[in-house]
Design an enzyme around this catalytic site. Structure first.
Site, short mmCIF file in Angstrom:
data_model
loop_
_atom_site.label_atom_id
_atom_site.label_comp_id
_atom_site.label_asym_id
_atom_site.label_seq_id
_atom_site.Cartn_x
_atom_site.Cartn_y
_atom_site.Cartn_z
N CYS A 1 18.01 -18.31 -22.82
CA CYS A 1 18.59 -17.97 -23.22
C CYS A 1 19.00 -16.25 -23.22
O CYS A 1 19.49 -15.27 -22.81
CB CYS A 1 19.03 -18.63 -24.52
N THR A 2 17.46 -15.55 -23.64
CA THR A 2 17.46 -14.66 -24.03
C THR A 2 17.05 -13.87 -21.96
O THR A 2 18.02 -12.93 -21.41
CB THR A 2 16.25 -13.82 -24.10
#
EC number: 6.2.1.45
Length: 152
Positions: free
Chosen positions: A51-52
């Site tokens: 997700c980062t």
């Protein structure tokens, strides 16, 4: 830690949780009964959460990892799979034994490389590159800004 101190001060439990890629963790902290949150230390991160990488890269390492993953998924893995498909008669049989959705993903990628998106000349390569660039650096950024407006 701010939350840790206040939980102890007000004698309230703390439930801390987090994710790292496909892994997750949880820690229950009960004042005067369990170890406090600030007294434990997370192990060093080995990988960057997806997700980062996809949504909120905030360090040069994130950019480098994203670029490496992107390169491998565009140029390394599909080429290796196509070469295996063309040279190894047992490739499909072996691929079908993979777990989960992997067989479908691998075989679709081979079909895409050999049939659907196969370039026939240099102009096809340039067209593909332009479309890919537009997708990655225009559409995806616009979508992120729509989903997460800067004023939030």
């Amino acid at each position: 830690m701010y939350m840790d101190r206040h939980c102890v001060y007000y004698r309230k439990p703390l439930l801390e949780s987090g994710t790292l890629g496909t892994k997750g963790n949880i820690q229950v902290v009960i004042p005067f009964l369990t170890e406090s949150y600030s007294s434990s230390q997370d192990p060093p991160e080995k990988s960057i959460p997806i997700c980062t990488l996809k949504n909120f890269p905030n360090a040069i390492e994130h950019t480098l990892q994203w670029a490496r993953d992107e390169f491998e998924s565009l140029f390394k893995q599909p080429a290796e799979n196509v070469n295996q498909y063309l040279t190894n008669p047992k490739f499909v049989e072996r691929t079908l034994r993979l777990g989960g959705t992997q067989p479908l993903e691998v075989l679709e990628a081979v079909h895409r490389s050999l049939v659907l998106q196969r370039p026939h000349d240099w102009a096809d390569c340039v067209t593909w590159a332009c479309l890919h660039w537009h997708s990655q650096y225009a559409n995806n950024i616009r979508q992120l800004l729509h989903n997460f407006p800067p004023e939030q």
